[in-house]
Design a protein around this motif. Structure first.
Motif, PDB file in Angstrom:
ATOM      1  N   LEU A 115      43.196  36.907 -42.522  1.00  0.00           N
ATOM      2  CA  LEU A 115      42.325  37.920 -41.900  1.00  0.00           C
ATOM      3  C   LEU A 115      41.045  37.275 -41.363  1.00  0.00           C
ATOM      4  O   LEU A 115      40.671  37.483 -40.202  1.00  0.00           O
ATOM      5  CB  LEU A 115      42.002  39.015 -42.933  1.00  0.00           C
ATOM      6  N   VAL A 116      40.373  36.485 -42.186  1.00  0.00           N
ATOM      7  CA  VAL A 116      39.096  35.918 -41.727  1.00  0.00           C
ATOM      8  C   VAL A 116      39.323  34.838 -40.658  1.00  0.00           C
ATOM      9  O   VAL A 116      38.464  34.627 -39.804  1.00  0.00           O
ATOM     10  CB  VAL A 116      38.207  35.402 -42.897  1.00  0.00           C
ATOM     11  N   THR A 117      40.502  34.215 -40.695  1.00  0.00           N
ATOM     12  CA  THR A 117      40.823  33.276 -39.615  1.00  0.00           C
ATOM     13  C   THR A 117      41.004  34.050 -38.309  1.00  0.00           C
ATOM     14  O   THR A 117      40.468  33.667 -37.262  1.00  0.00           O
ATOM     15  CB  THR A 117      42.095  32.464 -39.952  1.00  0.00           C
ATOM     16  N   GLY A 118      41.747  35.156 -38.390  1.00  0.00           N
ATOM     17  CA  GLY A 118      41.949  35.991 -37.200  1.00  0.00           C
ATOM     18  C   GLY A 118      40.639  36.539 -36.655  1.00  0.00           C
ATOM     19  O   GLY A 118      40.470  36.683 -35.440  1.00  0.00           O
ATOM     20  N   LEU A 119      39.705  36.827 -37.554  1.00  0.00           N
ATOM     21  CA  LEU A 119      38.390  37.333 -37.107  1.00  0.00           C
ATOM     22  C   LEU A 119      37.546  36.234 -36.483  1.00  0.00           C
ATOM     23  O   LEU A 119      36.552  36.508 -35.810  1.00  0.00           O
ATOM     24  CB  LEU A 119      37.625  37.924 -38.309  1.00  0.00           C
ATOM     25  N   GLY A 120      37.911  34.974 -36.760  1.00  0.00           N
ATOM     26  CA  GLY A 120      37.126  33.865 -36.214  1.00  0.00           C
ATOM     27  C   GLY A 120      36.078  33.333 -37.168  1.00  0.00           C
ATOM     28  O   GLY A 120      35.203  32.550 -36.771  1.00  0.00           O
ATOM     29  N   LEU A 121      36.153  33.733 -38.445  1.00  0.00           N
ATOM     30  CA  LEU A 121      35.193  33.213 -39.430  1.00  0.00           C
ATOM     31  C   LEU A 121      35.578  31.824 -39.919  1.00  0.00           C
ATOM     32  O   LEU A 121      34.733  31.046 -40.351  1.00  0.00           O
ATOM     33  CB  LEU A 121      35.102  34.167 -40.623  1.00  0.00           C
ATOM     34  N   ALA A 140      37.875  25.555 -41.731  1.00  0.00           N
ATOM     35  CA  ALA A 140      36.418  25.337 -41.826  1.00  0.00           C
ATOM     36  C   ALA A 140      35.673  26.571 -41.328  1.00  0.00           C
ATOM     37  O   ALA A 140      36.115  27.254 -40.397  1.00  0.00           O
ATOM     38  CB  ALA A 140      36.027  24.113 -40.991  1.00  0.00           C
ATOM     39  N   GLU A 141      34.526  26.846 -41.961  1.00  0.00           N
ATOM     40  CA  GLU A 141      33.672  27.961 -41.530  1.00  0.00           C
ATOM     41  C   GLU A 141      33.195  27.709 -40.099  1.00  0.00           C
ATOM     42  O   GLU A 141      32.759  26.604 -39.774  1.00  0.00           O
ATOM     43  CB  GLU A 141      32.430  28.053 -42.433  1.00  0.00           C
ATOM     44  N   PHE A 152      31.618  42.049 -38.740  1.00  0.00           N
ATOM     45  CA  PHE A 152      32.964  42.506 -38.418  1.00  0.00           C
ATOM     46  C   PHE A 152      33.292  43.731 -39.277  1.00  0.00           C
ATOM     47  O   PHE A 152      33.062  43.719 -40.488  1.00  0.00           O
ATOM     48  CB  PHE A 152      33.983  41.398 -38.708  1.00  0.00           C
ATOM     49  N   ASN A 153      33.825  44.750 -38.609  1.00  0.00           N
ATOM     50  CA  ASN A 153      34.201  45.978 -39.319  1.00  0.00           C
ATOM     51  C   ASN A 153      35.642  45.873 -39.811  1.00  0.00           C
ATOM     52  O   ASN A 153      36.574  45.713 -39.006  1.00  0.00           O
ATOM     53  CB  ASN A 153      34.089  47.184 -38.384  1.00  0.00           C
ATOM     54  N   VAL A 154      35.810  45.969 -41.125  1.00  0.00           N
ATOM     55  CA  VAL A 154      37.137  45.771 -41.731  1.00  0.00           C
ATOM     56  C   VAL A 154      37.407  46.902 -42.723  1.00  0.00           C
ATOM     57  O   VAL A 154      36.548  47.225 -43.549  1.00  0.00           O
ATOM     58  CB  VAL A 154      37.174  44.411 -42.477  1.00  0.00           C
ATOM     59  N   GLU A 155      38.593  47.485 -42.649  1.00  0.00           N
ATOM     60  CA  GLU A 155      39.020  48.441 -43.689  1.00  0.00           C
ATOM     61  C   GLU A 155      40.052  47.758 -44.591  1.00  0.00           C
ATOM     62  O   GLU A 155      40.760  46.844 -44.157  1.00  0.00           O
ATOM     63  CB  GLU A 155      39.596  49.719 -43.066  1.00  0.00           C
ATOM     64  N   LEU A 156      40.120  48.241 -45.838  1.00  0.00           N
ATOM     65  CA  LEU A 156      40.918  47.570 -46.863  1.00  0.00           C
ATOM     66  C   LEU A 156      42.014  48.482 -47.403  1.00  0.00           C
ATOM     67  O   LEU A 156      41.758  49.652 -47.722  1.00  0.00           O
ATOM     68  CB  LEU A 156      40.004  47.181 -48.034  1.00  0.00           C
ATOM     69  N   PHE A 157      43.218  47.929 -47.525  1.00  0.00           N
ATOM     70  CA  PHE A 157      44.332  48.647 -48.165  1.00  0.00           C
ATOM     71  C   PHE A 157      44.836  47.832 -49.343  1.00  0.00           C
ATOM     72  O   PHE A 157      44.866  46.600 -49.292  1.00  0.00           O
ATOM     73  CB  PHE A 157      45.485  48.882 -47.174  1.00  0.00           C
ATOM     74  N   GLY A 158      45.258  48.561 -50.395  1.00  0.00           N
ATOM     75  CA  GLY A 158      45.856  47.911 -51.558  1.00  0.00           C
ATOM     76  C   GLY A 158      47.280  48.421 -51.745  1.00  0.00           C
ATOM     77  O   GLY A 158      47.701  49.406 -51.149  1.00  0.00           O
ATOM     78  N   MET A 186      40.087  39.778 -52.501  1.00  0.00           N
ATOM     79  CA  MET A 186      38.638  40.010 -52.681  1.00  0.00           C
ATOM     80  C   MET A 186      37.885  38.720 -52.983  1.00  0.00           C
ATOM     81  O   MET A 186      36.706  38.591 -52.641  1.00  0.00           O
ATOM     82  CB  MET A 186      38.411  41.035 -53.804  1.00  0.00           C
ATOM     83  N   SER A 187      38.569  37.781 -53.619  1.00  0.00           N
ATOM     84  CA  SER A 187      37.875  36.517 -53.912  1.00  0.00           C
ATOM     85  C   SER A 187      37.467  35.821 -52.612  1.00  0.00           C
ATOM     86  O   SER A 187      36.490  35.083 -52.574  1.00  0.00           O
ATOM     87  CB  SER A 187      38.770  35.597 -54.767  1.00  0.00           C
ATOM     88  N   VAL A 188      38.206  36.086 -51.533  1.00  0.00           N
ATOM     89  CA  VAL A 188      37.854  35.513 -50.233  1.00  0.00           C
ATOM     90  C   VAL A 188      36.864  36.412 -49.490  1.00  0.00           C
ATOM     91  O   VAL A 188      35.900  35.926 -48.882  1.00  0.00           O
ATOM     92  CB  VAL A 188      39.128  35.337 -49.365  1.00  0.00           C
ATOM     93  N   LEU A 189      37.088  37.741 -49.561  1.00  0.00           N
ATOM     94  CA  LEU A 189      36.303  38.657 -48.710  1.00  0.00           C
ATOM     95  C   LEU A 189      34.926  38.979 -49.270  1.00  0.00           C
ATOM     96  O   LEU A 189      33.969  39.209 -48.511  1.00  0.00           O
ATOM     97  CB  LEU A 189      37.082  39.967 -48.502  1.00  0.00           C
ATOM     98  N   GLU A 190      34.810  39.019 -50.607  1.00  0.00           N
ATOM     99  CA  GLU A 190      33.540  39.477 -51.197  1.00  0.00           C
ATOM    100  C   GLU A 190      32.308  38.701 -50.728  1.00  0.00           C
ATOM    101  O   GLU A 190      31.295  39.314 -50.394  1.00  0.00           O
ATOM    102  CB  GLU A 190      33.635  39.512 -52.723  1.00  0.00           C
ATOM    103  N   PRO A 191      32.374  37.375 -50.679  1.00  0.00           N
ATOM    104  CA  PRO A 191      31.170  36.663 -50.208  1.00  0.00           C
ATOM    105  C   PRO A 191      30.754  37.098 -48.795  1.00  0.00           C
ATOM    106  O   PRO A 191      29.557  37.253 -48.517  1.00  0.00           O
ATOM    107  CB  PRO A 191      31.607  35.193 -50.210  1.00  0.00           C
ATOM    108  N   TYR A 192      31.731  37.348 -47.932  1.00  0.00           N
ATOM    109  CA  TYR A 192      31.400  37.807 -46.572  1.00  0.00           C
ATOM    110  C   TYR A 192      30.850  39.235 -46.608  1.00  0.00           C
ATOM    111  O   TYR A 192      29.991  39.607 -45.811  1.00  0.00           O
ATOM    112  CB  TYR A 192      32.639  37.781 -45.671  1.00  0.00           C
TER     113      TYR A 192
END
Ligand code: BGC
Length: 384
Positions: free
Chosen positions: A170-176, A182-183, A190-196, A212-218
């Motif tokens: 996801l964050v690669t697709g967003l360009g992060l 690499a960052e 970026f506006n992101v909605e979350l599904f579980g 979440m371990s990847v997304l939370e810092p962002y």
């Protein structure tokens, strides 16, 4: 059926290490039986040894609404039959009471081992008590069975890592992140909605926590924003992994967030991604401006969607290897051997830590689907 069965994939190619171990296991079992029988054994090729020849193995799968479970069932059945077992394969239509009665029938029908992919990982305690009373070993398949000491072994993928991979794509697709991981220094927001996934499936929280371990810092730094504010698993979870429920939730989210344009949606399973993309399309997104949507299972329709530029990524979990692992466990247990495991810490089911064998998964995008899915023989060339 695009997915190849195990008979069509040369085993040495498919998984050389495992195949070797399986063969070694058979050889060891064979030697043991011959020794016990005073070397009078007369092996007819490929069958299980001694009193496991022709033994019934019950294989309980959750649903046929998703291709992956059909492939799992077919692979496990064919491989067990190759070893001389009889197989009672049942699908439970994602209905807990159906799965329970199918398991009860397997036990009363004389099954010597059970391979179970649970619908609700907490609902099998009593039926596993019945299995234990008959000394029937139980292998949890892909999904952990909770609340029972009678789960002998577990084979699955590294489920936390699957979640990490989903969020990383996801964050690669967003360009992060760039393609090397690499960052990039992009700041969004970026506006992101979350599904579980389904809250009664033990895997779902592993996927979520990994993601979440990847997304939370962002999220903490404001680079990723969840416009609906629904950031808790309980708010995002989709019962029974139902695509229609995901579609409804996405519809509702679009209403809640009004005109806010979405850049990404974390989806933990291809079926949900299809529902989510339908809601987004109905809500005004065109194929060319859809947010980055993730997935899991590399199902045929979703790989086509990835090729068409709609869904962004999926996670490939090679069900051939999972099936082979489960079969190896069954064969070892029934022959009095210890199955190979590689994790004895992670999967605490509330009663015990279940010895597990974890397999690896792979992120798939339009950039690598041919290599990962076709060159590996998982899908036939003409599928896409
Ligand atoms: C499996 C996933 C699958 C999901 C929905 C999970 O338990 O691990 O591969 O996408 O169930 O079927």
């Amino acid at each position: 059926m695009p997915l190849r069965g195990p008979r069509e994939v040369p085993r040495e190619k498919e998984h050389p290490v495992k195949t070797k171990k399986l063969l070694t296991g058979i050889a060891a079992a064979s030697a043991l039986v011959l020794a016990l029988a005073g070397c009078s054994g007369d092996r007819t090729g490929g069958g299980a040894e001694g009193d496991t020849e022709g033994a019934i193995v019950g294989v309980s799968m959750p649903t046929q609404t998703s291709e992956r479970w059909i492939a799992d069932g077919d692979n496990v059945k064919a491989s067990l039959e190759d070893l001389g077992y009889k197989v009672d394969l049942q699908y439970a239509n994602d209905d807990i009471s159906t799965q329970l009665s199918q398991l009860e029938n397997m036990i009363s029908g004389g099954a010597k081992a059970l391979v179970i992919a649970a619908i609700d990982g907490t609902a099998l305690t009593e039926v596993l008590d019945q299995a234990a009373a008959q000394e029937i070993p139980v292998i949890a398949y892909d999904r952990l069975i909770n609340g029972s000491e009678h789960v002998d072994y577990y084979t699955t993928f590294d489920n936390f890592e699957v979640g990490v991979q989903q969020a990383t794509s996801l964050v690669t697709g967003l360009g992060l992140l760039d393609e090397s991981g690499a960052e990039t220094g992009a700041t969004g927001p970026f506006n992101v909605e979350l599904f579980g996934g389904s809250p009664d499936d033990n895997n779902a929280t592993f996927f979520w926590n990994g993601a979440m371990s990847v997304l939370e810092p962002y999220m903490e730094s404001g680079v990723i924003v969840v416009p609906s504010g629904q950031t808790q698993f309980e708010q995002a979870a989709i019962l029974r992994w139902d695509p229609a429920t995901a579609q409804d939730r996405m519809d509702d989210l679009l209403t809640v967030i009004g005109g806010t344009k979405l850049d990404g949606v974390l989806s933990p399973y291809d079926g949900l991604s299809i529902g989510i993309i339908s809601a987004l399309t109905a809500g005004g997104y065109s194929a060319s401006d859809l947010p980055i949507v993730t997935g899991q299972d590399a199902e045929e329709g979703s790989v086509k969607s990835i090729i068409a530029g709609e869904q962004y990524s999926t996670i490939f979990k090679d069900t051939r290897l999972l099936g082979a692992q489960a079969v190896e466990m069954v064969d070892a247990v029934l022959n009095g051997d210890e199955p190979e495991v590689n994790d004895t810490e992670t999967y605490d089911n509330g009663e015990k830590i279940v010895p597990s064998f974890l397999l690896e998964s792979t992120i798939v995008t339009v950039g690598n689907y041919e290599k990962v899915l076709i060159e590996s023989g998982y899908y036939d060339k003409g599928t896409f």
